[in-house]
Design an enzyme around this catalytic site. Structure first.
Site, short mmCIF file in Angstrom:
data_model
loop_
_atom_site.label_atom_id
_atom_site.label_comp_id
_atom_site.label_asym_id
_atom_site.label_seq_id
_atom_site.Cartn_x
_atom_site.Cartn_y
_atom_site.Cartn_z
N GLU A 1 5.86 -9.84 8.05
CA GLU A 1 5.33 -10.59 6.92
C GLU A 1 5.59 -12.08 7.09
OE1 GLU A 1 3.46 -9.33 4.69
OE2 GLU A 1 3.79 -7.22 5.23
N TYR B 1 -16.25 5.49 8.95
CA TYR B 1 -14.84 5.86 8.90
C TYR B 1 -14.58 7.09 9.77
CZ TYR B 1 -10.20 5.11 7.11
OH TYR B 1 -8.88 4.79 7.01
N TYR C 1 -7.25 9.00 6.48
CA TYR C 1 -8.25 9.10 5.42
C TYR C 1 -9.52 9.65 6.04
CZ TYR C 1 -11.60 7.86 1.80
OH TYR C 1 -12.60 7.93 0.85
N GLY D 1 0.78 -1.22 0.00
CA GLY D 1 0.00 0.00 0.00
C GLY D 1 0.81 1.27 0.00
N TYR D 2 0.35 2.24 0.81
CA TYR D 2 1.01 3.53 0.83
C TYR D 2 2.39 3.48 1.47
CZ TYR D 2 -2.98 6.20 -0.89
OH TYR D 2 -3.96 6.73 -1.68
#
Length: 396
Positions: free
Chosen positions: A74, A238, A228, A51-52
């Site tokens: 991971e 959100y 976000y 992702g970002y």
């Protein structure tokens, strides 16, 4: 072994090594084909694998020619099972950086822990120069507090009252979709507090404290965390829900860092980013339907950005550029294209009429599905998915 996508809930449990490698190479190509960015020299990216976070690392490494240290947790591969997509992304990034004479090292471990923070400090002290950029882009559903040992789990829920809305349920493998009603009960106070503990700013502040105390920060150092906001359609789940409450805590930590005399020389930033498909976003109710509608309209306007395009614009235009586009809460606003009034008016109009029968016409279902599969290295036309690959090694 032949690696195919296997979906469980909102997560793909397999990842394709070659597809992940090509995804990283595409991001690098995007950055290197554009003007260089005058900025970071030595960067730490906490949450670097997807992702970002991954796009941030690619941008500062190949855009600024910065040395980078990445932190992520991971799953490693073995002979029978693939590793996680982030594992292959990290491996691909490290190899591409080496080819381009860039220092890159990745620590695989729990970024919330004190042990991993100290490992990072050792690398910085012994193998790098003082850090002048810290990107905090950690996404995890669970946090073991490093001091108390208490386990916290985040909850994605509204606050204050139940939520009745709609979302997109997508069967990725069968390429089927349905617009379904949802009813969500509000979060308890314990769930709100736990979500803040996992996704708020405390750990960001702990990273800065440990790095500062170890004296491995440059005299002029920037640190940035991401949030976000969305629009009123996503607001209950959100911005107005547990996720939003946790993200508000980033503002608190930013303000502490910017006002703390002990943190002199550190500039802390929070950036509001645009909607993109991530492993996390697919699991948030309401969001997949809103995103699918939004992407269709933004693509028609020519303003849609993927992770790497968005991060290149963030660092080139806002982090290391002027003037900054700040809101009343002093956040950098990178969602300016998403919240364009014309785009939002069209999103709201479609939201009122979309259902299972017309979803493929009114929303970018194919694009959302493609983005989801690509997160795990699948759905690329330049990869032979019937070919044997060794899950323990990435193709050079």
């Amino acid at each position: 072994m032949v690696v195919k996508p296997r979906i469980r809930g909102f997560i793909c449990t397999t990842a394709h090594p070659v597809g992940c490698m090509k995804n990283v190479q595409d991001q690098i190509q995007h950055v290197t084909s554009r003007p260089s960015i005058e900025g970071a020299s030595n960067a730490l990216v906490v949450g670097c694998s997807t992702g970002y976070g991954l796009a941030s690392r690619v941008t500062v490494a190949f855009g600024c020619r910065a040395n980078t240290l990445g932190i992520s947790l991971e799953k490693e591969p073995d002979k029978q099972r693939t590793g996680s997509a982030g594992w292959y992304n990290n491996l691909a990034f490290d190899r591409e950086a080496f080819k381009n004479d860039l220092f890159a090292k990745t620590i695989n471990g729990d970024a919330f822990s004190t042990e991993i923070k100290h490992q990072a400090i050792d690398v910085i002290r012994n193998e790098m120069a003082p850090i002048d950029l810290i990107v905090y882009s950690l996404a995890s559903p669970v946090r073991i507090h490093p001091r108390s040992g208490e386990a916290f789990r985040s909850s994605i829920k509204p606050i204050g009252k139940p939520l009745q809305s709609r979302t997109l349920t997508l069967d990725v493998l069968r390429d089927k979709c349905d617009v379904a009603d949802i009813d969500l009960e509000p979060a308890s106070n314990t769930e709100i507090a736990s979500t803040i503990a996992v996704m708020g700013g405390e750990d960001w502040g702990m990273w800065i404290e440990e790095l500062r105390n170890a004296q491995v920060l440059a005299d002029s150092c920037k640190t940035i965390a991401y949030t976000y906001l969305g629009n009123e359609l996503t607001e209950p789940i959100y911005r107005g829900g547990t996720l939003g409450r946790a993200k508000e805590d980033l503002d608190r930590v930013r303000d502490v860092l910017n006002s703390d005399a002990d943190s002199a020389g550190i500039e802390a930033l929070v950036a509001v980013l645009k909607a993109v498909v991530t492993q996390a976003s697919t699991a948030i109710p309401v969001v997949p339907l809103y995103f699918s509608i939004l992407f269709k309209i933004m693509k028609e306007h020519g303003t849609h950005e993927d992770c790497i395009a968005h991060m290149y614009r963030l660092f080139g235009e806002q982090v290391y550029g002027t003037p900054r586009r700040l809101d009343d809460s002093m956040r950098i606003r990178m969602d300016n294209f998403e919240l364009d009034p014309d785009i939002q008016s069209r999103v709201k109009a479609i939201w009122e009429t979309i259902d299972s029968s017309n979803a493929r016409d009114l929303a970018d279902i194919a694009g959302f599905r493609s983005d989801f599969l690509k997160l795990f290295g699948f759905g690329r036309p330049d990869v032979n998915y019937d070919e044997d690959v060794d899950p323990q090694f990435i193709v050079p």
